[in-house]
Design a protein around this motif. Structure first.
Motif, PDB file in Angstrom:
ATOM      1  N   ASN A 158      68.801  35.374  40.384  1.00 20.89           N
ATOM      2  CA  ASN A 158      67.933  36.748  41.770  1.00 20.89           C
ATOM      3  C   ASN A 158      68.891  36.405  43.040  1.00 20.89           C
ATOM      4  O   ASN A 158      68.691  35.981  43.666  1.00 20.89           O
ATOM      5  CB  ASN A 158      66.275  36.180  41.715  1.00 20.89           C
ATOM      6  CG  ASN A 158      66.143  35.800  40.448  1.00 20.89           C
ATOM      7  OD1 ASN A 158      65.194  37.188  39.860  1.00 20.89           O
ATOM      8  ND2 ASN A 158      65.775  34.810  39.956  1.00 20.89           N
ATOM      9  N   ASN A 164      70.308  33.442  46.911  1.00 20.41           N
ATOM     10  CA  ASN A 164      70.318  33.218  45.672  1.00 20.41           C
ATOM     11  C   ASN A 164      69.128  32.365  44.659  1.00 20.41           C
ATOM     12  O   ASN A 164      69.595  31.198  45.740  1.00 20.41           O
ATOM     13  CB  ASN A 164      71.444  33.360  45.012  1.00 20.41           C
ATOM     14  CG  ASN A 164      72.207  32.685  43.509  1.00 20.41           C
ATOM     15  OD1 ASN A 164      70.814  32.922  42.927  1.00 20.41           O
ATOM     16  ND2 ASN A 164      73.128  31.986  43.177  1.00 20.41           N
ATOM     17  N   PRO A 219      67.680  43.383  43.736  1.00 15.40           N
ATOM     18  CA  PRO A 219      68.693  44.192  44.246  1.00 15.40           C
ATOM     19  C   PRO A 219      70.029  44.153  43.271  1.00 15.40           C
ATOM     20  O   PRO A 219      70.217  44.454  42.490  1.00 15.40           O
ATOM     21  CB  PRO A 219      69.053  43.567  45.002  1.00 15.40           C
ATOM     22  CG  PRO A 219      67.830  43.413  45.913  1.00 15.40           C
ATOM     23  CD  PRO A 219      67.616  43.118  44.502  1.00 15.40           C
ATOM     24  N   SER A 220      70.110  42.351  42.746  1.00 18.25           N
ATOM     25  CA  SER A 220      70.775  42.624  41.373  1.00 18.25           C
ATOM     26  C   SER A 220      70.163  41.053  40.403  1.00 18.25           C
ATOM     27  O   SER A 220      69.452  39.461  41.319  1.00 18.25           O
ATOM     28  CB  SER A 220      72.143  41.635  42.089  1.00 18.25           C
ATOM     29  OG  SER A 220      73.183  43.180  43.027  1.00 18.25           O
ATOM     30  N   ILE A 222      71.464  38.593  37.453  1.00 16.15           N
ATOM     31  CA  ILE A 222      72.320  38.068  37.175  1.00 16.15           C
ATOM     32  C   ILE A 222      72.183  36.722  35.882  1.00 16.15           C
ATOM     33  O   ILE A 222      71.448  35.643  35.517  1.00 16.15           O
ATOM     34  CB  ILE A 222      73.621  37.052  37.544  1.00 16.15           C
ATOM     35  CG1 ILE A 222      73.892  37.521  39.072  1.00 16.15           C
ATOM     36  CG2 ILE A 222      74.835  36.188  36.832  1.00 16.15           C
ATOM     37  CD1 ILE A 222      74.814  36.940  39.769  1.00 16.15           C
ATOM     38  N   THR A 227      75.292  40.712  34.873  1.00 20.51           N
ATOM     39  CA  THR A 227      75.024  41.472  36.165  1.00 20.51           C
ATOM     40  C   THR A 227      73.896  42.802  35.713  1.00 20.51           C
ATOM     41  O   THR A 227      74.790  43.479  35.045  1.00 20.51           O
ATOM     42  CB  THR A 227      75.271  41.294  37.645  1.00 20.51           C
ATOM     43  OG1 THR A 227      76.341  40.821  37.416  1.00 20.51           O
ATOM     44  CG2 THR A 227      74.609  42.071  38.533  1.00 20.51           C
ATOM     45  N   MET A 228      73.163  42.188  36.097  1.00 18.16           N
ATOM     46  CA  MET A 228      71.715  43.582  36.052  1.00 18.16           C
ATOM     47  C   MET A 228      71.497  44.058  37.818  1.00 18.16           C
ATOM     48  O   MET A 228      70.952  43.357  38.503  1.00 18.16           O
ATOM     49  CB  MET A 228      70.419  43.676  35.038  1.00 18.16           C
ATOM     50  CG  MET A 228      71.106  43.335  33.690  1.00 18.16           C
ATOM     51  SD  MET A 228      69.651  41.905  32.996  1.00 18.16           S
ATOM     52  CE  MET A 228      69.260  44.303  32.234  1.00 18.16           C
ATOM     53  N   LYS A 229      71.547  45.705  37.280  1.00 21.64           N
ATOM     54  CA  LYS A 229      71.058  46.261  38.564  1.00 21.64           C
ATOM     55  C   LYS A 229      69.676  47.365  39.225  1.00 21.64           C
ATOM     56  O   LYS A 229      69.559  47.220  37.967  1.00 21.64           O
ATOM     57  CB  LYS A 229      72.548  47.140  39.644  1.00 21.64           C
ATOM     58  CG  LYS A 229      73.461  46.621  39.233  1.00 21.64           C
ATOM     59  CD  LYS A 229      73.556  45.578  40.965  1.00 21.64           C
ATOM     60  CE  LYS A 229      75.611  45.276  41.301  1.00 21.64           C
ATOM     61  NZ  LYS A 229      75.377  44.719  42.563  1.00 21.64           N
ATOM     62  N   ASP A 230      69.205  46.290  39.955  1.00 15.24           N
ATOM     63  CA  ASP A 230      67.523  47.490  40.298  1.00 15.24           C
ATOM     64  C   ASP A 230      67.084  47.279  39.567  1.00 15.24           C
ATOM     65  O   ASP A 230      66.696  47.741  38.899  1.00 15.24           O
ATOM     66  CB  ASP A 230      67.994  48.947  40.773  1.00 15.24           C
ATOM     67  CG  ASP A 230      68.709  48.923  41.837  1.00 15.24           C
ATOM     68  OD1 ASP A 230      68.954  48.326  42.845  1.00 15.24           O
ATOM     69  OD2 ASP A 230      70.502  50.095  41.709  1.00 15.24           O
ATOM     70  N   ASN A 276      71.680  50.386  30.076  1.00 16.41           N
ATOM     71  CA  ASN A 276      71.546  51.546  30.964  1.00 16.41           C
ATOM     72  C   ASN A 276      70.622  51.776  31.127  1.00 16.41           C
ATOM     73  O   ASN A 276      70.642  52.800  32.179  1.00 16.41           O
ATOM     74  CB  ASN A 276      72.936  52.159  31.328  1.00 16.41           C
ATOM     75  CG  ASN A 276      74.084  51.123  31.851  1.00 16.41           C
ATOM     76  OD1 ASN A 276      73.924  50.330  32.495  1.00 16.41           O
ATOM     77  ND2 ASN A 276      75.623  51.549  30.659  1.00 16.41           N
TER      78      ASN A 276
END
Length: 283
Positions: A158, A164, A219-220, A222, A227-230, A276
């Motif tokens: 996270n 992290n 924000p990210s 992993i 990586t997945m954003k927001d 997405n």
């Protein structure tokens, strides 16, 4: 970034289907839950929600269809048969009075796949059962642990600013949202400032104690090297602290196709067509 590999993934999925032993169709509700049509004991037609966090099955007190053939003793019913399409599963255990997701009469867990290699194919809305591990080109092996109940916990990073936080998240297909943090994870991390808060709701019990549910944006996240954003993330504050486990909810699970290999007990993922898509809004 994953659009370029869409054709390759589709080809792999087609090749895997040729080598498949059986397929089970499912549908996905607007709450991201997987629903399978079942016939229990050759008598009761039930819509059951697939729950990856349990092995057995259960019936909801709020079901819309009767389940007269399931006979309970001390809220447990043994030795039931469940038919899904052309497949029949025997010796299925049902528990009584367990709440489930919307549009479902109950839940059914991973026990129906015990000892089998299977795929959750969100691209084609189906489970695929294989005789052996299919082609995994384009897939990634994920780091996970499991407990004695067969529950699966993914190891995820996270990312919050420059910090992290690694944590294990229970695959929880019954929770419609994204991440849900445990009280242990949330305490002391000042998530109110590290996440962008998008909503909150406060409830009080009869003793006047309160619990506040907060929804925010991480924000990210992993997962292995993806990586997945927001990412949508929730947590609790207040007097009542009863969220003991981190959840990796159905909105995140559906963003991947999954292969669970029975022989090696390894798990593989590849981004699905939902990767997405906008995140589910938890009220």
């Amino acid at each position: 970034m994953f659009k370029k590999i869409t054709f390759a993934i589709s080809a792999i999925l087609f090749s895997n289907l040729i080598n498949a032993q059986e397929t089970i169709p499912f549908r996905i509700t607007k709450y991201n839950n997987i629903i399978v049509k079942t016939l229990v004991n050759d008598k009761d037609s039930l819509n059951l929600m697939f729950q990856i966090a349990m092995e057995d099955a259960s019936i909801s007190p709020e079901r819309s269809r009767p389940a007269k053939s399931i006979v309970f003793k001390d809220e447990i019913s043994e030795n039931n048969t469940v038919k899904i399409g052309k497949l029949e599963f025997k010796n299925v255990k049902f528990y009584d009075n367990e709440l489930t997701g919307n549009e479902a009469d109950g839940k059914i867990g991973t026990g129906i796949f015990k000892g089998k290699t299977y795929q959750i194919d969100y691209d084609n809305n189906q489970f695929v059962i294989y005789e052996k591990l299919p082609d995994i080109t384009g897939y990634r092996e994920v780091s996970y642990i499991s407990n004695k109940e067969g529950q699966i916990f993914l190891s995820c990073d996270n990312i919050m600013g420059n910090e992290n936080y690694e944590a294990n998240f229970l695959l929880q297909s019954g929770y419609s949202g994204g991440l849900l943090y445990s009280n242990t994870f949330a305490d002391g991390k000042d998530l109110d400032t590290k996440l962008k808060i998008t909503g909150e709701k406060t409830l009080k019990n009869s003793a006047g104690k309160s619990v506040t549910t907060k929804q925010g944006i991480l924000p990210s996240l992993i997962v292995t090297d993806v990586t997945m954003k927001d990412v949508s993330a929730g947590f609790f504050t207040g007097d009542i602290k009863n969220q003991k486990t981190n959840y990796f909810g159905a909105d995140l699970i559906r963003r991947f196709n999954w292969i669970f290999d029975a022989e090696t007990e390894r798990i593989y993922i590849t981004p699905s067509k939902y990767f997405n898509e906008p995140y589910f809004k938890v009220n």
